[in-house]
Write an enzyme that holds these catalytic residues in place. Structure first.
Site, PDB file in Angstrom:
ATOM      1  N   GLY A  52       0.838  -1.189   0.000  1.00 26.02           N
ATOM      2  CA  GLY A  52       0.000   0.000   0.000  1.00 26.02           C
ATOM      3  C   GLY A  52       0.870   1.235   0.000  1.00 26.02           C
ATOM      4  N   GLN A  57       3.431   9.916   1.142  1.00 27.04           N
ATOM      5  CA  GLN A  57       4.704   9.201   0.970  1.00 27.04           C
ATOM      6  C   GLN A  57       5.426   9.620  -0.306  1.00 27.04           C
ATOM      7  OE1 GLN A  57       2.948   5.127   1.974  1.00 27.04           O
ATOM      8  NE2 GLN A  57       5.018   4.990   2.792  1.00 27.04           N
ATOM      9  N   CYS A 104       7.106  -0.452   6.281  1.00 28.66           N
ATOM     10  CA  CYS A 104       6.618   0.744   5.585  1.00 28.66           C
ATOM     11  C   CYS A 104       7.695   1.201   4.612  1.00 28.66           C
ATOM     12  CB  CYS A 104       6.321   1.832   6.608  1.00 28.66           C
ATOM     13  SG  CYS A 104       5.719   3.368   5.880  1.00 28.66           S
ATOM     14  N   LEU A 105       7.278   1.589   3.409  1.00 25.33           N
ATOM     15  CA  LEU A 105       8.249   2.063   2.419  1.00 25.33           C
ATOM     16  C   LEU A 105       8.999   3.299   2.919  1.00 25.33           C
ATOM     17  CD1 LEU A 105       6.162   1.729  -0.885  1.00 25.33           C
ATOM     18  CD2 LEU A 105       7.852   0.116   0.041  1.00 25.33           C
ATOM     19  N   HIS A 146      -2.994   1.212   8.577  1.00 25.15           N
ATOM     20  CA  HIS A 146      -1.632   1.721   8.376  1.00 25.15           C
ATOM     21  C   HIS A 146      -1.641   2.882   7.367  1.00 25.15           C
ATOM     22  CE1 HIS A 146       2.853   1.035   7.739  1.00 25.15           C
ATOM     23  NE2 HIS A 146       2.516   1.792   6.707  1.00 25.15           N
ATOM     24  N   GLU A 147      -2.321   2.667   6.229  1.00 29.69           N
ATOM     25  CA  GLU A 147      -2.329   3.715   5.190  1.00 29.69           C
ATOM     26  C   GLU A 147      -3.113   4.934   5.663  1.00 29.69           C
ATOM     27  OE1 GLU A 147      -0.206   3.396   3.017  1.00 29.69           O
ATOM     28  OE2 GLU A 147       0.106   1.250   3.174  1.00 29.69           O
ATOM     29  N   HIS A 150      -1.140   7.306   7.736  1.00 30.24           N
ATOM     30  CA  HIS A 150      -0.260   8.219   6.991  1.00 30.24           C
ATOM     31  C   HIS A 150      -0.954   9.556   6.734  1.00 30.24           C
ATOM     32  CE1 HIS A 150       3.366   5.999   6.028  1.00 30.24           C
ATOM     33  NE2 HIS A 150       2.680   4.937   5.624  1.00 30.24           N
TER      34      HIS A 150
HETATM   35 NI    NI Z   1       3.550   3.013   5.367  1.00 25.26          NI
END
Ligand code: NI
Length: 172
Positions: A52, A57, A104-105, A146-147, A150
């Protein structure tokens, strides 16, 4: 196709709350810059191997998230249909919480154990500006939370209760 560089933890964009896309239902795909954003998010998520991604991000502080896969990956038991949510809302459907490992990226190389609601209801708009909603449980509920975090400027390490359960992938 544009793979953007993913903003890493420490960058202010990740700790700033994101703004909704105003009147998105009137514009849908015609919202200025929207389809370019979607393409960039998708290209970046797939290039980086993420499940995701949220708009902040890639340093775009608007309330847009996407997650899942367009095709079933035979090497993975994760089967989450590809979904784009604009201006999402999340509501837990019970008090039940489940611990699970997250990455997480924006926090590369690390993993942490995070407690999330087991069952959630989500709503928001799809790319056409149509209102969509649904229920999610298990790993999909975790990805959604999680998303969504953000968009409120929260990264998963902020939700780790015991830092013994946080570390580098190759050390855990
Ligand atoms: Ni993330």
């Amino acid at each position: 196709m544009t793979v953007k560089s993913v903003v890493k933890m420490g960058n202010k964009a990740l700790f700033s709350p994101s703004a909704p896309l105003e009147d998105f239902e009137q514009y849908g795909k015609n919202y200025p810059g929207f389809m370019d954003l979607i393409q960039d998010m998708k290209d970046t998520m797939y290039a980086e191997g993420g499940i995701g991604i949220a708009a902040p991000q890639i340093a775009y502080n608007k309330r847009v998230i996407m997650y899942g896969f367009e095709e079933k990956n035979e090497n993975s038991d994760i089967d989450i249909p590809f979904t784009i949510l604009v201006n999402p809302e999340l509501k837990p459907l019970s008090d039940e919480m489940i611990d699970g490992w997250e990455g997480c990226l924006s926090v590369p190389g690390l993993r942490g154990l995070v407690s999330r609601y087991a069952f959630v209801e989500y709503s928001g708009f799809d790319v056409e500006g149509k209102r969509i909603s649904g229920k999610a449980e298990g790993f999909m509920a975790r990805v959604l939370q999680h998303e969504y975090d953000h968009l409120d400027g929260i990264l998963y390490p902020q939700r780790i209760k015991d830092f013994k359960n946080f570390g580098f992938e190759d050390a855990l």
